[in-house]
Write a protein that holds these residues in place. Structure first.
Motif, PDB file in Angstrom:
ATOM      1  N   CYS A   1       0.836  -1.213   0.000  1.00 45.89           N
ATOM      2  CA  CYS A   1       0.000   0.000   0.000  1.00 45.89           C
ATOM      3  C   CYS A   1       0.866   1.258   0.000  1.00 45.89           C
ATOM      4  O   CYS A   1       0.591   2.222  -0.730  1.00 45.89           O
ATOM      5  CB  CYS A   1      -0.933  -0.001   1.201  1.00 45.89           C
ATOM      6  N   ALA A   2       1.928   1.264   0.821  1.00 45.63           N
ATOM      7  CA  ALA A   2       2.848   2.403   0.841  1.00 45.63           C
ATOM      8  C   ALA A   2       3.564   2.547  -0.495  1.00 45.63           C
ATOM      9  O   ALA A   2       3.803   3.662  -0.980  1.00 45.63           O
ATOM     10  CB  ALA A   2       3.852   2.236   1.974  1.00 45.63           C
ATOM     11  N   ASP A   3       3.903   1.427  -1.119  1.00 48.00           N
ATOM     12  CA  ASP A   3       4.562   1.457  -2.418  1.00 48.00           C
ATOM     13  C   ASP A   3       3.641   2.046  -3.478  1.00 48.00           C
ATOM     14  O   ASP A   3       4.067   2.831  -4.336  1.00 48.00           O
ATOM     15  CB  ASP A   3       4.979   0.038  -2.795  1.00 48.00           C
ATOM     16  N   ILE A   4       2.370   1.681  -3.439  1.00 48.84           N
ATOM     17  CA  ILE A   4       1.408   2.229  -4.393  1.00 48.84           C
ATOM     18  C   ILE A   4       1.300   3.740  -4.231  1.00 48.84           C
ATOM     19  O   ILE A   4       1.267   4.500  -5.209  1.00 48.84           O
ATOM     20  CB  ILE A   4       0.031   1.559  -4.213  1.00 48.84           C
TER      21      ILE A   4
ATOM     22  N   TYR B   1      17.300   6.927   6.446  1.00 49.33           N
ATOM     23  CA  TYR B   1      18.051   7.996   5.783  1.00 49.33           C
ATOM     24  C   TYR B   1      17.984   9.272   6.613  1.00 49.33           C
ATOM     25  O   TYR B   1      17.064   9.486   7.415  1.00 49.33           O
ATOM     26  CB  TYR B   1      17.528   8.242   4.363  1.00 49.33           C
ATOM     27  N   SER B   2      18.994  10.135   6.415  1.00 51.55           N
ATOM     28  CA  SER B   2      19.087  11.388   7.166  1.00 51.55           C
ATOM     29  C   SER B   2      19.977  12.351   6.394  1.00 51.55           C
ATOM     30  O   SER B   2      20.831  11.932   5.602  1.00 51.55           O
ATOM     31  CB  SER B   2      19.673  11.132   8.562  1.00 51.55           C
ATOM     32  N   SER B   3      19.791  13.625   6.652  1.00 55.14           N
ATOM     33  CA  SER B   3      20.644  14.635   6.015  1.00 55.14           C
ATOM     34  C   SER B   3      21.979  14.786   6.727  1.00 55.14           C
ATOM     35  O   SER B   3      22.901  15.393   6.181  1.00 55.14           O
ATOM     36  CB  SER B   3      19.915  15.991   5.985  1.00 55.14           C
ATOM     37  N   CYS B   4      22.097  14.263   7.933  1.00 48.38           N
ATOM     38  CA  CYS B   4      23.371  14.287   8.643  1.00 48.38           C
ATOM     39  C   CYS B   4      23.502  13.021   9.481  1.00 48.38           C
ATOM     40  O   CYS B   4      22.499  12.394   9.834  1.00 48.38           O
ATOM     41  CB  CYS B   4      23.523  15.530   9.523  1.00 48.38           C
ATOM     42  N   LEU B   5      24.737  12.669   9.799  1.00 42.70           N
ATOM     43  CA  LEU B   5      24.989  11.412  10.483  1.00 42.70           C
ATOM     44  C   LEU B   5      24.322  11.377  11.853  1.00 42.70           C
ATOM     45  O   LEU B   5      23.849  10.321  12.298  1.00 42.70           O
ATOM     46  CB  LEU B   5      26.497  11.196  10.618  1.00 42.70           C
ATOM     47  N   GLU B   6      24.284  12.514  12.532  1.00 42.47           N
ATOM     48  CA  GLU B   6      23.724  12.552  13.884  1.00 42.47           C
ATOM     49  C   GLU B   6      22.196  12.461  13.895  1.00 42.47           C
ATOM     50  O   GLU B   6      21.589  12.339  14.952  1.00 42.47           O
ATOM     51  CB  GLU B   6      24.169  13.839  14.596  1.00 42.47           C
ATOM     52  N   GLY B   7      21.572  12.521  12.718  1.00 45.81           N
ATOM     53  CA  GLY B   7      20.125  12.419  12.645  1.00 45.81           C
ATOM     54  C   GLY B   7      19.449  13.776  12.580  1.00 45.81           C
ATOM     55  O   GLY B   7      20.111  14.803  12.426  1.00 45.81           O
ATOM     56  N   PRO B   8      18.125  13.797  12.637  1.00 43.15           N
ATOM     57  CA  PRO B   8      17.227  12.653  12.879  1.00 43.15           C
ATOM     58  C   PRO B   8      17.126  11.727  11.665  1.00 43.15           C
ATOM     59  O   PRO B   8      17.238  12.171  10.523  1.00 43.15           O
ATOM     60  CB  PRO B   8      15.879  13.326  13.169  1.00 43.15           C
ATOM     61  N   TRP B   9      16.903  10.450  11.950  1.00 40.68           N
ATOM     62  CA  TRP B   9      16.814   9.429  10.927  1.00 40.68           C
ATOM     63  C   TRP B   9      15.348   9.089  10.674  1.00 40.68           C
ATOM     64  O   TRP B   9      14.547   9.027  11.602  1.00 40.68           O
ATOM     65  CB  TRP B   9      17.569   8.170  11.355  1.00 40.68           C
ATOM     66  N   ARG B  10      15.034   8.852   9.401  1.00 40.97           N
ATOM     67  CA  ARG B  10      13.670   8.492   9.021  1.00 40.97           C
ATOM     68  C   ARG B  10      13.678   7.101   8.402  1.00 40.97           C
ATOM     69  O   ARG B  10      14.571   6.745   7.619  1.00 40.97           O
ATOM     70  CB  ARG B  10      13.102   9.496   8.020  1.00 40.97           C
ATOM     71  N   ALA B  11      12.671   6.330   8.737  1.00 41.75           N
ATOM     72  CA  ALA B  11      12.554   4.979   8.194  1.00 41.75           C
ATOM     73  C   ALA B  11      12.049   5.047   6.760  1.00 41.75           C
ATOM     74  O   ALA B  11      11.192   5.865   6.416  1.00 41.75           O
ATOM     75  CB  ALA B  11      11.600   4.147   9.042  1.00 41.75           C
ATOM     76  N   HIS B  12      12.587   4.186   5.917  1.00 46.18           N
ATOM     77  CA  HIS B  12      12.122   4.098   4.534  1.00 46.18           C
ATOM     78  C   HIS B  12      10.674   3.602   4.532  1.00 46.18           C
ATOM     79  O   HIS B  12      10.331   2.672   5.270  1.00 46.18           O
ATOM     80  CB  HIS B  12      13.014   3.135   3.753  1.00 46.18           C
ATOM     81  N   PRO B  13       9.811   4.201   3.714  1.00 45.00           N
ATOM     82  CA  PRO B  13       8.387   3.803   3.746  1.00 45.00           C
ATOM     83  C   PRO B  13       8.150   2.360   3.306  1.00 45.00           C
ATOM     84  O   PRO B  13       7.094   1.796   3.609  1.00 45.00           O
ATOM     85  CB  PRO B  13       7.722   4.786   2.781  1.00 45.00           C
TER      86      PRO B  13
ATOM     87  N   VAL C   1      22.672  -2.157  -6.645  1.00 42.37           N
ATOM     88  CA  VAL C   1      21.557  -1.302  -6.236  1.00 42.37           C
ATOM     89  C   VAL C   1      21.091  -0.531  -7.461  1.00 42.37           C
ATOM     90  O   VAL C   1      21.787   0.353  -7.966  1.00 42.37           O
ATOM     91  CB  VAL C   1      21.974  -0.349  -5.105  1.00 42.37           C
ATOM     92  N   LYS C   2      19.917  -0.861  -7.951  1.00 40.40           N
ATOM     93  CA  LYS C   2      19.403  -0.257  -9.177  1.00 40.40           C
ATOM     94  C   LYS C   2      18.587   0.994  -8.911  1.00 40.40           C
ATOM     95  O   LYS C   2      18.563   1.910  -9.739  1.00 40.40           O
ATOM     96  CB  LYS C   2      18.570  -1.278  -9.949  1.00 40.40           C
ATOM     97  N   VAL C   3      17.879   1.037  -7.806  1.00 39.20           N
ATOM     98  CA  VAL C   3      17.085   2.211  -7.442  1.00 39.20           C
ATOM     99  C   VAL C   3      17.279   2.470  -5.950  1.00 39.20           C
ATOM    100  O   VAL C   3      17.077   1.563  -5.134  1.00 39.20           O
ATOM    101  CB  VAL C   3      15.583   2.014  -7.733  1.00 39.20           C
ATOM    102  N   LEU C   4      17.680   3.665  -5.606  1.00 40.14           N
ATOM    103  CA  LEU C   4      17.825   4.070  -4.210  1.00 40.14           C
ATOM    104  C   LEU C   4      17.282   5.480  -4.080  1.00 40.14           C
ATOM    105  O   LEU C   4      17.859   6.443  -4.597  1.00 40.14           O
ATOM    106  CB  LEU C   4      19.297   4.021  -3.778  1.00 40.14           C
ATOM    107  N   SER C   5      16.147   5.616  -3.421  1.00 42.33           N
ATOM    108  CA  SER C   5      15.542   6.925  -3.192  1.00 42.33           C
ATOM    109  C   SER C   5      14.757   6.875  -1.894  1.00 42.33           C
ATOM    110  O   SER C   5      14.636   5.824  -1.267  1.00 42.33           O
ATOM    111  CB  SER C   5      14.623   7.314  -4.352  1.00 42.33           C
ATOM    112  N   LYS C   6      14.211   7.987  -1.505  1.00 48.68           N
ATOM    113  CA  LYS C   6      13.426   8.059  -0.276  1.00 48.68           C
ATOM    114  C   LYS C   6      12.047   7.427  -0.446  1.00 48.68           C
ATOM    115  O   LYS C   6      11.291   7.352   0.525  1.00 48.68           O
ATOM    116  CB  LYS C   6      13.284   9.514   0.172  1.00 48.68           C
ATOM    117  N   PHE C   7      11.745   6.982  -1.655  1.00 55.53           N
ATOM    118  CA  PHE C   7      10.438   6.381  -1.918  1.00 55.53           C
ATOM    119  C   PHE C   7      10.542   4.961  -2.471  1.00 55.53           C
ATOM    120  O   PHE C   7       9.526   4.265  -2.549  1.00 55.53           O
ATOM    121  CB  PHE C   7       9.649   7.231  -2.922  1.00 55.53           C
ATOM    122  N   ASP C   8      11.738   4.546  -2.869  1.00 57.10           N
ATOM    123  CA  ASP C   8      11.837   3.276  -3.569  1.00 57.10           C
ATOM    124  C   ASP C   8      13.212   2.657  -3.333  1.00 57.10           C
ATOM    125  O   ASP C   8      14.181   3.365  -3.011  1.00 57.10           O
ATOM    126  CB  ASP C   8      11.613   3.493  -5.073  1.00 57.10           C
TER     127      ASP C   8
END
Length: 612
Positions: A278-281, A504-516, A560-567
């Motif tokens: 569902c999240a992928d859709i 993923y995160s914009s910096c090493l110290e975080g905050p970190w977000r889980a991939h959907p 790794v063929k696709v690496l993004s915040k959505f896929d």
């Protein structure tokens, strides 16, 4: 996964400097009446539907109707529904439950048992042992959870080829619920208008790899046939048995001496997939993992006969005795080596001959009685090729690991120095260069901690930064690209060595977000991180462990063929196996790069007495 809209209405591909291609697709098949078509025509039909202008992606939560045999559901099904709803990915719009059947007369019961006496051992085993000890099939009352959802109790009508069909009243009930998809958790093999009632079709789990094992019981025949893995697919049903298009698939380790553990691993391990799809859709549009044509389908298995059960019991006893001999009388004794070749050669990307030549020249650390070394990572000390290796130092007497540093100078290993110790197990000290500093991030799931430790030129730890407090993620592996830090890790909350999670995160110290799409991959053969991600030829590769045979048996290399915040999409392209005639032929589960050198580890099987 292969996006459905490759040929139509595709968003432009954005080339990332990280290597993999990043794509997004925001179109889905609208008003699809595809289920009665042959499986081979379904993909073309989906793509034709995508040509309609004005199609829009269904927004979360997706509406679904549940088909079930009872509102007292098995625990894994209840978890599946609750997780999808709690995440906001889906919402139940209706429930179709099988109406209670009147009890047959006692004479009819005994007549049926006599006709099926050749299945007596399996049915007794399933009723007395499996149902008693299985956690996944524990009955869970869903009446309160679904109390506000419209519900109808029906008797399915018998159709040709032992199939079931719903009457017009049931079909009208489902249509009025306006579902995006229908989730089949009950009833038999379906046919008829139910396939036309939801835009995204009827979804159903198949606990078995349809290319090898179809039918039932789930996980049983894999054990009897000594298969190391058992597959699961979530598919869109059609009129062709097991010929529907696959939404998601995974592979789990078979416990060859425990049917209950094997089946529970399949049920629990795949219970999050409805939420994931569902999240992928929502993020990428409706798409299929792959289409299994009729020529690819394996044999259909049925309930085991008494003769099958006798073979099964003997096979389980034999495997249990072998496992006790292997894991009680022997140990995996690991060691670390330096290979004077770049990681892409050791990974096998230059061919098997170059790989074998490099591995055969590995320079192994001297062994030390009572300990072993594993999980090597490192960093250069100078331009002369000297390196510092950080690795797990396991003490057999304490039964926990610590982090040690060993210098490799002029082709010789120095003595091991303890750099980090804790009351609980430490391992896998992933090395990261960050802001001109060097830090290492050890695996410390036993202490519920993921922290980065900065070191000075002498290798002394000077600073600690907690990245994931109270986390039990395993083997955290980091990769930085385009101002984004990616963390690959293993989550064992449902399955051991099987579920790959990304943060993923914009910096090493975080905050970190889980991939959907977590878990982005469920595969005992290639999920658990096993070294440093690396670029070669403009492509990103990720080493991972293959634990299908036993823990740490070998390493696989995935592109790794696709690496993004959505896929996320990766594909296994190479294997790094221990040399069968080498010093350590029993395992190889870490491959990491240090400049033009590669660090590996290797295992050999030794007696418990010798390991101490």
């Amino acid at each position: 996964m292969i996006p459905l809209s490759d040929a139509t209405h595709r968003q432009p591909k954005v080339a990332s400097s990280c290597g993999p291609t990043v794509t997004r697709n925001f179109h889905f098949a609208r008003d699809i009446a595809f289920a009665k078509r042959p499986a081979a025509d379904q993909r073309a039909f989906f793509e034709a539907c995508l040509r309609f202008e004005g199609s829009s992606m269904p927004s979360l939560p997706l509406r679904f109707v549940v088909l079930c045999d009872s509102l007292d559901m098995p625990l894994w099904q209840a978890n599946c529904i609750k997780e999808a709803v709690a995440s906001g990915a889906a919402i139940p719009a209706g429930v179709v439950v099988r109406a209670a059947q009147p009890d047959p007369p006692n004479d009819s019961k005994w007549q049926k048992r006599w006709r099926n006496r050749h299945l007596a051992l399996w049915r007794a085993f399933n009723r007395i042992y499996v149902n008693r000890f299985s956690k996944a099939t524990k009955s869970t009352d869903m009446r309160d959870f679904l109390s506000d959802v419209p519900t109808i109790a029906v008797h399915a009508l018998k159709a040709a080829r032992r199939r079931e069909v719903f009457d017009s009243e049931t079909v009208a009930f489902i249509r009025n619920a306006k579902p995006d998809f229908i989730l089949r958790f009950g009833f038999g093999i379906l046919t008829g208008e139910v396939f036309d009632c939801a835009k995204l079709g009827v979804w159903s789990y198949h606990h078995g790899d349809p290319t090898e094992f179809r039918g039932h019981p789930p996980g049983f025949w894999e054990i009897l046939k000594k298969s190391r893995v058992a597959g699961v697919v979530l598919q869109v049903l059609n009129d062709e048995l097991d010929g529907g298009c696959i939404l998601h698939r995974g592979h789990f380790k078979t416990n060859l001496h425990s049917y209950v553990r094997t089946r529970d691993a399949l049920y629990f391990g795949a219970s999050s997939w409805v939420r994931r799809v569902c999240a992928d859709i929502n993020a990428n549009g409706f798409r299929l993992a792959e289409n299994s044509g009729a020529t690819q389908l394996g044999p259909v298995y049925k309930e085991p006969t008494n003769r099958d059960m006798i073979k099964f019991c003997f096979a389980c006893v034999k495997e249990f005795a072998a496992s006790q001999k292997t894991y009680k009388a022997n140990r995996q004794n690991w060691n670390v080596a330096v290979v004077d070749a770049p990681i892409h050669v050791v990974a096998g990307l230059e061919g098997p001959e170059a790989q074998t030549a490099a591995l055969s020249q590995a320079h192994w650390m001297p062994r030390v009685s009572g300990t072993f070394r594993a999980d090597p990572f490192g960093y250069p000390l100078n331009r002369s090729g000297d390196i510092r290796i950080l690795c797990e130092l396991y003490d057999w007497r304490r039964h926990i690991g610590s982090i040690a540093a060993v210098d490799y100078n002029g082709g010789k290993f120095g003595s091991a120095k303890l750099v980090l110790d804790a009351p609980t197990h430490l391992s896998y000290p992933f090395v990261l260069h960050h802001n001109d500093d060097i830090c290492y991030i050890p695996e410390h799931s036993a202490g519920r901690d993921i922290s980065a430790f900065q070191v000075d030129e002498q290798g002394i730890t000077t600073h600690k930064a907690t990245l994931f407090p109270k986390s039990q993620l395993i083997d955290a592996t980091f990769y930085e690209c385009d101002d984004t830090f990616w963390m690959f890790s293993l989550d064992e909350s449902t399955s051991k060595n099987t579920d790959l999670h990304i943060y993923y995160s914009s910096c090493l110290e975080g905050p970190w977000r889980a991939h959907p799409l977590n878990p982005v991959k469920s595969d005992i053969r290639s999920a658990r991180p096993g070294g440093t991600p690396f670029m070669h030829g403009g492509k990103l590769y990720r080493p991972a462990q293959d634990c299908s045979k036993h823990y740490g048996s070998s390493t696989v290399i995935s592109e790794v063929k696709v690496l993004s915040k959505f896929d996320y999409v990766e594909e296994v392209v190479a294997h790094v196996n221990p040399l069968p005639n080498g010093l350590y032929p029993y395992g190889l589960h870490t491959v990491s790069a240090v400049g033009n050198k590669t660090l590996i580890d290797g295992a050999r099987k030794v007696s418990v007495l010798r390991s101490h």
